[in-house]
Write an enzyme that holds these catalytic residues in place. Structure first.
Site, PDB file in Angstrom:
ATOM      1  N   CYS A 152      35.031  69.354  50.897  1.00  0.00           N
ATOM      2  CA  CYS A 152      35.151  69.637  52.335  1.00  0.00           C
ATOM      3  C   CYS A 152      33.784  69.925  52.925  1.00  0.00           C
ATOM      4  O   CYS A 152      32.804  70.114  52.225  1.00  0.00           O
ATOM      5  CB  CYS A 152      36.015  70.867  52.555  1.00  0.00           C
TER       6      CYS A 152
ATOM      7  N   LYS B  36      34.035  49.563  46.098  1.00  0.00           N
ATOM      8  CA  LYS B  36      34.367  50.857  45.476  1.00  0.00           C
ATOM      9  C   LYS B  36      35.855  50.936  45.148  1.00  0.00           C
ATOM     10  O   LYS B  36      36.245  51.520  44.140  1.00  0.00           O
ATOM     11  CB  LYS B  36      33.964  51.983  46.434  1.00  0.00           C
TER      12      LYS B  36
HETATM   13  O1  M6R Z   1      39.245  53.954  41.636  1.00  0.00           O
HETATM   14  P1  M6R Z   1      39.493  53.587  40.190  1.00  0.00           P
HETATM   15  O2  M6R Z   1      38.980  54.600  39.243  1.00  0.00           O
HETATM   16  O3  M6R Z   1      40.920  53.241  39.929  1.00  0.00           O
HETATM   17  O4  M6R Z   1      38.648  52.259  39.986  1.00  0.00           O
HETATM   18  C1  M6R Z   1      38.724  51.534  38.785  1.00  0.00           C
HETATM   19  C2  M6R Z   1      37.520  50.650  38.618  1.00  0.00           C
HETATM   20  O5  M6R Z   1      37.479  49.685  39.620  1.00  0.00           O
HETATM   21  C3  M6R Z   1      36.219  51.464  38.653  1.00  0.00           C
HETATM   22  O6  M6R Z   1      36.260  52.473  37.691  1.00  0.00           O
HETATM   23  C4  M6R Z   1      34.995  50.578  38.363  1.00  0.00           C
HETATM   24  O7  M6R Z   1      35.057  50.095  37.067  1.00  0.00           O
HETATM   25  C5  M6R Z   1      33.728  51.399  38.608  1.00  0.00           C
HETATM   26  N1  M6R Z   1      33.158  51.079  39.883  1.00  0.00           N
HETATM   27  C6  M6R Z   1      32.681  51.201  37.585  1.00  0.00           C
HETATM   28  O8  M6R Z   1      31.568  52.010  37.822  1.00  0.00           O
END
Ligand code: M6R
Length: 595
Positions: A2, A590
């Site tokens: 926050c 992301k």
């Molecule tokens: O939001 P999430 O943890 O479900 O995302 C899964 C993957 O897309 C994510 O961990 C991705 O492998 C990372 N950007 C790697 O650094």
């Protein structure tokens, strides 16, 4: 994570636009709800709701709010779902005090019960409201305001910063306990915030109070006092000269580096949160009784799940199956039932692959729980309950602090499954900071040495095997080089033929696996490989590997967690040396909400 902002001026003015602008500058911390309160002619005007700053400001006409003191807060839900009532700021029982916090009060549940028993009006589940009642409790007992705040500080456990004002008073008060706080001094006003970006356009003259300090803000001056004895503390203002961009990145050149360095603090906050979470005990019970236990995720979150499965087996003798979410649908969903338990792991809580797997699991009656950073995300709403990762907003596309907090959560659950004392885990944040200090310059030098290579391996064994997978993913993601993560013992079953003179091979090693890793090192070294070993200091590893990146000594489980830090730093430096932006790698997003 926050964000709060408080403002005190010497004349009655339109505070709404000042509060909206400050809130906008806190949005990079991540949030799901927005609120503003002003104190005007002895009356408190409070407007708040879930949604974006612009939406809430328009819906409640925040721009028209006037007064001499104002508070705004952006909420990132941890205690209580995102909702209007849980949004901040909060009022006391009679509506003549208003306050807001950022951070977590870990004894929130117990305190709320006490306040209700004492006859106070508790309207929400949110711990920001708990901070207000904690002060109210001592006002009701006849204490002066500043003493009531000092006593409340003692009752509120956790890491937070809190700002509060009273309708019949010309000041605001703020205090800090383990979370950021900056005070600004301007012409005819003072302000206080969780961090600098919301203050900088108003003034560059700031004071940085320390933990255990209370600040009283008048329009023309501030006073800093010790919580302990109430005595005045001399804190001189300093002039901030950095640009806004540099300030948002906390002085680091990229968000990724900032987030790497935030890991110890968010781990500390997470451990406090888990200690106070009512959801841990029922989850541990379900895990104990489960026929099969699945840990499901994608990418980095899958790697954290895989570390978790090793922890559960090693510490608690509980087998768990880590599985990539789409493969869960094909391989396990047809076979699961209500006796099985699944923990769905995701930073965003919106990854489509994970949500698809959740849907398939639920169709077969499996008990589904979550582990997510973004509270209020689809995963948090769709599971019976979801533990928050407590990392705040992770801006950089490569996941760093959310990975380590996922791993810390699994370690915490493994301790609880094993009946071990989780107080032992309190050492982790300091070990993380120590690791970053120890390895920093050496990793930069190694990055320079191996950066001409576009192909490499990262090997591990046991708890460090998924760490090697994660290191390889980070390297691929932001350097665009190929790096394969592998079980060290598998390398001889084929990939060994790739080795040529100088070929970089990274080893992440646990203290109990040294002889095995030494065999692996020599297998590739005699064929010309450059071996970089990440492990605790060990003369045998020093004698056999080309480089030993030494970690602080600890047990095999925490060692695995620490081993990822040099790999994150290595990929960061290589990416920057290649002229790439590690925060926003090409082709990636992301949050992946597509199949
Ligand atoms: O939001 P999430 O943890 O479900 O995302 C899964 C993957 O897309 C994510 O961990 C991705 O492998 C990372 N950007 C790697 O650094």
């Amino acid at each position: 994570m926050c964000g709060i902002f408080g403002y005190v001026t010497d004349k009655e003015e339109a505070l709404g636009p000042i509060l909206i602008a400050a809130a906008e500058r806190l949005t990079y911390r991540g949030y799901d709800s927005v609120g503003a309160a002003t104190i005007h002619h002895g009356k408190i005007d409070l407007r708040k709701d879930t949604g974006k700053v612009g939406e809430v400001a328009a819906k409640y006409n925040i721009a028209e709010m006037r007064g001499q003191r104002g508070i705004t807060q952006l909420r990132w839900a941890t205690f209580g779902e995102p909702s209007q009532v849980n949004s901040q700021p909060h009022l006391d029982s009679d509506g003549d005090m208003v306050g807001a916090h950022n951070g977590n009060v870990v004894n929130n549940v117990e305190l709320r019960e006490q306040f209700m028993a004492e006859g106070m009006t508790v309207r929400s589940q949110n711990d920001g409201e708990t901070c207000v009642h904690a002060v109210e409790r001592y006002i009701n007992k006849g204490y002066q305001f500043i003493d009531a705040i000092r006593l409340a500080y003692g009752d509120l456990q956790g890491d937070y910063t809190f700002v509060i004002g009273r309708a019949d008073d010309d000041k605001l008060y703020a205090f800090k306990k383990g979370s950021g706080m900056v005070v600004g001094l301007g012409e005819g006003f003072t302000c206080v915030s969780s961090d600098l970006p919301s203050i900088l356009p108003l003034t560059r003259n700031v004071i940085r109070p320390q933990d255990g300090e209370i600040v009283t803000l008048w329009a023309d001056r501030v006073e800093v006092r010790s919580v302990k004895d109430g005595k005045l503390i001399d804190r001189q203002p300093e002039l901030v000269t950095e640009t806004m961009d540099a300030v948002q990145k906390g002085g680091y050149p990229h968000f990724m580096l900032k987030e790497i360095h935030e890991q110890a603090q968010v781990a500390r906050e997470l451990l406090h949160l888990l200690d106070g979470s009512p959801d841990v005990a029922p989850l541990v019970e379900k895990m104990k009784k489960a026929r099969h236990l699945y840990l499901i995720g994608c990418g980095t979150s899958y790697h954290a799940a895989s570390v978790g499965a090793v922890y559960f087996a090693q510490l608690a003798g509980r087998a768990a199956i880590p599985v990539l979410a789409p493969q869960f649908i094909a391989q396990y969903a047809p076979a699961v039932g209500h006796e099985d338990v699944g923990i769905f792991v995701s930073q965003s809580g919106e990854t489509k692959d994970v949500l698809n797997a959740l849907e398939a699991a639920e169709k077969h009656g499996m008990a589904c729980f979550g582990l997510a950073n973004v509270v209020g995300s689809t995963l948090t709403k769709a599971t019976s309950f979801c533990l928050p990762l407590c990392c705040g907003y992770e801006i950089s596309v490569p996941a760093t602090k959310t990975f380590t907090n996922q791993v810390v959560t699994f370690l915490y659950l493994a301790y609880r499954l094993a009946g071990k004392d989780t107080a032992e885990l309190a050492r982790i944040p300091d070990l993380m900071d120590q690791t970053l200090d120890m390895v920093g310059p050496q990793i930069e030098a190694i990055a320079k040495d191996i950066n001409t290579w576009n192909d490499m391996y990262c090997l591990g064994y046991g708890a460090t095997y998924p760490i090697a997978l994660e290191g390889a993913l980070k390297l691929k993601e932001i350097t665009y080089a190929h790096c394969e993560g592998m079980l060290s013992t598998e390398f001889k079953h084929g990939p060994l033929s790739a080795v040529s003179q100088g070929y970089p091979i990274l080893f992440a090693a646990g203290p109990e696996d040294v002889p095995l890793i030494i065999s692996g090192i020599n297998e590739v070294k005699v064929r010309g490989a450059r071996t970089i070993v990440i492990a605790q200091e060990d003369p045998r590893l020093r004698a056999n590997g080309d480089d030993l990146v030494a970690l602080p000594p600890t047990d095999p489980q925490v060692n695995a967690l620490l081993a990822v830090l040099p790999l994150q730093l290595l990929s960061y430096h290589m990416s920057v040396m290649r002229g790439f932006d590690p925060d926003f790698p090409r082709n990636l997003s992301k949050t992946l909400t597509v199949d």
